[in-house]
Design an enzyme around this catalytic site. Structure first.
Site, PDB file in Angstrom:
ATOM      1  N   SER A 100      -8.189   4.035  10.001  1.00 48.77           N
ATOM      2  CA  SER A 100      -9.211   3.526   9.107  1.00 48.77           C
ATOM      3  C   SER A 100      -9.987   4.678   8.470  1.00 48.77           C
ATOM      4  O   SER A 100      -9.415   5.512   7.788  1.00 48.77           O
ATOM      5  CB  SER A 100     -10.105   2.549   9.885  1.00 48.77           C
ATOM      6  OG  SER A 100     -11.016   1.901   9.043  1.00 48.77           O
ATOM      7  N   HIS A 125      -5.840   1.137   6.065  1.00 45.76           N
ATOM      8  CA  HIS A 125      -5.993  -0.273   5.695  1.00 45.76           C
ATOM      9  C   HIS A 125      -7.203  -0.404   4.785  1.00 45.76           C
ATOM     10  O   HIS A 125      -7.913   0.559   4.518  1.00 45.76           O
ATOM     11  CB  HIS A 125      -6.108  -1.173   6.935  1.00 45.76           C
ATOM     12  CG  HIS A 125      -7.359  -0.973   7.736  1.00 45.76           C
ATOM     13  ND1 HIS A 125      -7.687  -1.774   8.788  1.00 45.76           N
ATOM     14  CD2 HIS A 125      -8.371  -0.069   7.649  1.00 45.76           C
ATOM     15  CE1 HIS A 125      -8.838  -1.379   9.314  1.00 45.76           C
ATOM     16  NE2 HIS A 125      -9.276  -0.340   8.631  1.00 45.76           N
TER      17      HIS A 125
END
EC number: 3.4.21.92
Length: 201
Positions: A100, A125
């Site tokens: 992330s 993501h």
């Protein structure tokens, strides 16, 4: 029981005797660590260290070691922006996990100076939301802000990986985990470490 911050001898320029100070010697060697979730506290610490070390000597590179599951977007962007702002090159080294915002900070290192250890995992993501906590009227405002943040993150990944927009956008639709070699092929890191080359001297 925590040991605390060790005292180390440090001699200021022009002084004869070293004094014992509560300082992490690794920071003096310009080695920084992101080993937790990204939040405002660690972001402020890293930003402060990068700025301080840059003022102290703007010619010596900084090394940011990352083992982070990600975290808050705005503090992560703060770290990224500071890495671009300070004069020294910032090497990023993934050891363990850069997921992330951790992978976003990893890709923000100086191009050609981003490295992953052989067994590291990298995950990208799209930014998450807290819709379940919001009132109905706040959904629209939060959705607009989320879209702006996603565009910002996507643009940076496109610029720093060299991948086309459609590939990055598609990858950010879901959690995409990569090995170190896959991350290198994807342009997130430039090198996969295989042995100690003595570069940190």
């Amino acid at each position: 029981m925590p040991i605390g911050v060790p005292k180390v001898p440090f001699r200021s320029p022009g002084e004869e005797d070293a004094v014992w100070v509560d300082v992490n010697r690794l920071h003096r060697e310009r080695l920084l660590f992101l080993g937790q979730e990204v939040d405002s506290e660690i972001s402020n610490q890293l930003v402060g260290l990068m700025v301080y070390l840059s003022i102290e000597d703007d010619t010596r590179d900084l090394y940011l070691f990352i083992n982070s599951p990600g975290g808050w977007v705005i503090p992560g962007l703060t770290i990224y922006d500071t890495m671009q702002f300070v004069p020294p090159d910032v090497h990023t080294i993934c050891m363990g996990l850069a997921a992330s915002m951790g992978s976003f900070i990893l890709v923000g290192g100086e191009i050609t100076k981003r490295l992953a250890f052989p067994h590291a995992r990298i995950m990208i993501h799209q930014p998450a939301s807290s819709f379940y906590e919001a009132q109905a009227g706040e959904f629209i405002l939060e959705a607009e802000e989320l879209l702006k943040l996603r565009e910002t993150l996507t643009r940076v990944y496109v610029q720093r990986t060299g991948n086309p927009l459609w590939i990055v956008s598609e990858d950010m639709e879901r959690d995409v985990f990569m090995s170190a070699t896959e991350a290198q092929a994807h342009g997130i890191v430039d090198l996969v470490a295989v042995e100690n080359t003595g570069d940190f001297a």
